[in-house]
Scaffold this motif. Structure first.
Motif, short mmCIF file in Angstrom:
data_model
loop_
_atom_site.label_atom_id
_atom_site.label_comp_id
_atom_site.label_asym_id
_atom_site.label_seq_id
_atom_site.Cartn_x
_atom_site.Cartn_y
_atom_site.Cartn_z
N SER A 144 0.83 -1.21 0.00
CA SER A 144 0.00 0.00 0.00
C SER A 144 0.86 1.25 0.00
CB SER A 144 -0.92 0.01 1.23
OG SER A 144 -0.14 0.06 2.42
N VAL A 145 2.09 1.13 0.45
CA VAL A 145 2.95 2.29 0.66
C VAL A 145 4.41 1.85 0.56
CG1 VAL A 145 3.09 1.99 3.18
CG2 VAL A 145 3.29 4.30 2.20
N ASN A 146 5.27 2.80 0.29
CA ASN A 146 6.70 2.49 0.18
C ASN A 146 7.25 1.87 1.47
OD1 ASN A 146 9.45 2.92 -1.12
ND2 ASN A 146 9.69 4.10 0.75
N CYS A 147 6.66 2.23 2.63
CA CYS A 147 7.18 1.77 3.92
C CYS A 147 7.13 0.25 4.08
CB CYS A 147 6.40 2.44 5.05
SG CYS A 147 6.33 4.24 4.93
N SER A 148 6.28 -0.42 3.33
CA SER A 148 6.21 -1.88 3.45
C SER A 148 6.94 -2.59 2.32
CB SER A 148 4.74 -2.33 3.50
OG SER A 148 4.00 -1.81 2.42
N ALA A 149 7.69 -1.85 1.51
CA ALA A 149 8.37 -2.45 0.36
C ALA A 149 9.45 -3.44 0.77
CB ALA A 149 8.97 -1.35 -0.51
N THR A 150 10.24 -3.11 1.79
CA THR A 150 11.34 -3.98 2.20
C THR A 150 10.81 -5.32 2.71
OG1 THR A 150 12.78 -2.11 2.73
CG2 THR A 150 13.29 -4.22 3.79
N VAL A 151 9.74 -5.28 3.48
CA VAL A 151 9.13 -6.51 3.98
C VAL A 151 8.62 -7.35 2.81
CG1 VAL A 151 7.04 -7.34 5.12
CG2 VAL A 151 8.56 -5.76 6.32
N ALA A 152 7.96 -6.71 1.87
CA ALA A 152 7.41 -7.44 0.73
C ALA A 152 8.52 -8.14 -0.06
CB ALA A 152 6.64 -6.49 -0.18
N ARG A 153 9.62 -7.43 -0.29
CA ARG A 153 10.73 -8.04 -1.03
C ARG A 153 11.36 -9.20 -0.26
NH1 ARG A 153 12.34 -2.42 -2.05
NH2 ARG A 153 11.56 -1.79 -4.10
N ALA A 154 11.44 -9.05 1.07
CA ALA A 154 12.02 -10.13 1.87
C ALA A 154 11.18 -11.40 1.79
CB ALA A 154 12.16 -9.68 3.33
N ILE A 155 9.87 -11.24 1.78
CA ILE A 155 8.99 -12.40 1.65
C ILE A 155 9.17 -13.06 0.29
CG2 ILE A 155 6.58 -13.15 1.57
CD1 ILE A 155 5.96 -10.76 3.48
N ALA A 156 9.21 -12.25 -0.76
CA ALA A 156 9.39 -12.80 -2.11
C ALA A 156 10.76 -13.46 -2.24
CB ALA A 156 9.24 -11.69 -3.15
N ASP A 157 11.78 -12.88 -1.63
CA ASP A 157 13.14 -13.45 -1.72
C ASP A 157 13.20 -14.85 -1.13
OD1 ASP A 157 14.13 -11.26 -3.05
OD2 ASP A 157 15.08 -10.36 -1.28
N HIS A 158 12.38 -15.11 -0.14
CA HIS A 158 12.38 -16.44 0.48
C HIS A 158 12.00 -17.52 -0.54
CE1 HIS A 158 11.77 -19.57 3.52
NE2 HIS A 158 10.63 -19.86 2.89
#
Length: 524
Positions: A144-158
């Motif tokens: 929803s916002v840039n602030c959650s981008a790092t978390v989203a990428r970490a999940i995808a990286d798994h």
């Protein structure tokens, strides 16, 4: 377009010398160099002698042109002589400029009945439970916002197959887990056009058939609240559409773990898909051109247009976009509109862009780019005339605003900027399940969850950057293949790719970073 001819000498068939230039229309004031030309070269077919060095793909005047006089290519005005131009002279930014001129919109004048194919073409598609048809089978993570981008990428990286192959090893029918992040979502007007446009884009991706499942992740305190996205886009939380935010889940590490668990819950069911034959009418193809050159409007764009005509004949949909890159050529589309209302919608978007540029103290002719100009394109008028060749010759049946859901069958237009990642993002949000991207200078681009085909305009690019290209339209320039032949080949490649054949950009892992929603409005 002129092609090589053959003559019989001593009983043998001998190819006549290939013309040094390409003429596109009998009324043109310029021809296009097939190769680099030097001063003194004689263009026998035009009856002129080249003056100075002419790079490949660039224009040569075929007659003397007075200062202020209109210059034509494709039989249409591409600009006005900023000084007197002599026959045989290079025509480019040093002597050709923009100017105002009247366009005859001729609404519906060239509209005609569509010839439908007798036996519909098919591809091997993935049919979702609700009947939607997919060309790929991804799980997506939206923010929803840039602030959650790092978390989203970490999940995808798994779930990356290159670094953690065991994560998806039991699920070969899943194309991957991708995080599509962006840089906005807060410090904007909660009732403004900019936020509404972002929500429409996110909603289109959340409902895209190429996603078997989706997570939507927020921070918690942002302007772009997830609850509001769900409400405005008609979305409902379900086992394959999960939402949560970092503040409520308990921080970064807990949110990453929570996201991994939610995706693991989706994997088994998401893997239970089987491709089966479906009509080509389920294809929605976004049309893009980037890194264009002087050959784009001669080879790759017309070939894509021929493929579009075939797609429409088989009941499919093509989305033409990049409004600033049809500027000056929009009258050729309004004439093909199925109704005056559709034509007026297109003209209204052109006027919006004129006002938008004026408000921001910009000019519509800040396009072409430096690379376009190096490739032979001089004005946005010239680029636009070559660009709309992607749309073939079929009727224009509807006009959509950015990221609106496309429901019409046939050729439609979606209002987007000319910047390719933003434009294609809007097309995918509208439902495009395949992208066709022509390029003359070269491109490195992908568009998850939708496969993107890249089509080279010339042999030199194909030979130089073949690892990024899916099809070469250079044979059109050499006369080895016709536009129709190349279009049929491209249409088959579209069907093959929709059936699961991986594009070059997919092989290289492009697609996540190219998600770029259009940002308009004030950020405070």
């Amino acid at each position: 377009m002129q092609n090589s001819s053959e003559s019989i000498i001593g009983g043998l068939v001998e190819a006549a010398p290939r013309p040094l230039t390409i003429r596109l229309h009998r009324d043109d004031d310029v021809v296009i160099a097939r190769e680099q030309l030097v001063g003194g070269a004689r263009l026998s077919e035009e009856g002129v002698t080249v003056s100075g060095l002419i790079p490949p793909g660039h224009k040569i005047a075929t007659r003397a042109i007075a200062q202020g006089e209109a210059v034509r290519r494709y039989g249409q005005i591409i600009g006005f002589a900023s000084r007197a131009i002599q026959a045989g002279e290079h025509v480019h930014i040093h002597n050709l400029a923009m100017g105002e001129f009247d366009r005859d919109y001729g609404f519906c004048a060239a509209s005609r009945a569509t010839d439908h194919a007798g036996t519909p073409a098919t591809f091997e598609g993935i049919v979702r439970a609700d009947g939607r048809v997919a060309t790929r089978n991804y799980i997506g993570i939206l923010t929803s916002v840039n602030c959650s981008a790092t978390v989203a990428r970490a999940i995808a990286d798994h779930f990356r197959r290159d670094t953690n192959p065991e994560s998806l090893a039991p699920y070969p029918n899943i194309d991957g887990v991708v995080a599509l992040t962006h840089g906005v979502g807060c410090a904007v007007d909660p009732e403004g056009e900019g936020l509404a446009l972002l929500q429409r884009t996110l909603g289109g991706y959340a409902a895209h058939p190429n996603f078997a499942g989706v997570l939507v992740i927020g921070l918690g305190c942002e302007t772009n609240q997830i609850a509001r996205i769900m409400e405005t886009q008609g979305l409902v939380e379900a086992p394959f559409l999960r939402t949560f935010n970092i503040q409520e889940t308990g921080g970064t590490a807990k949110t990453v773990a929570h996201g991994i668990e939610r995706i693991e819950e989706m994997l088994e069911a998401a893997n239970r898909v089987q491709r089966r034959p479906v009509p080509a009418s389920h294809l929605i193809v976004g049309l893009q051109c980037g890194g264009s050159d002087g050959y784009s409007g001669i080879s790759a764009n017309p070939a894509l247009g021929a493929a579009v005509d075939l797609l429409v004949a088989h009941g499919g949909t093509a989305i033409l976009s990049e409004t600033p890159e049809i500027y000056g050529a929009e009258h050729l589309l309004t004439r093909r509109a199925v109704s005056r209302e559709v034509g007026e919608k297109l003209v209204a978007r052109i006027h919006w862009w004129e006002d938008y540029c004026a408000r921001n103290r910009a000019a519509m002719n800040n396009n072409p780019s430096a690379g376009n100009k190096a490739g032979g394109l001089t004005t946005v008028l010239e680029k636009s005339l070559g660009g709309i060749a992607k749309a073939g010759n079929t009727n224009l049946v509807e006009v959509y605003e950015y990221a609106q859901r496309v429901t019409a069958k046939g050729l439609v237009f979606m209002d987007t900027p000319g910047y390719d990642p933003i434009s294609a993002t809007g097309q995918v949000a509208g439902g495009a399940n395949l992208i066709c991207f022509t390029t003359g200078r070269g491109s490195a681009y992908g568009c998850s969850p939708t496969p993107s085909l890249k089509i080279a305009t010339n042999d030199a690019l194909w030979n130089r950057q073949q690892e990024d290209m899916d099809l070469n339209c250079g044979p059109i320039l050499s006369g080895q293949k016709s536009i129709g032949q190349m279009g049929a080949e491209l249409f088959q490649l579209m069907l093959d790719t929709a059936s699961g054949k991986r594009s070059r950009s997919e092989m290289h892992g492009y697609g996540q970073n190219e998600f770029v929603p259009w940002q308009i409005g004030a950020i405070t």
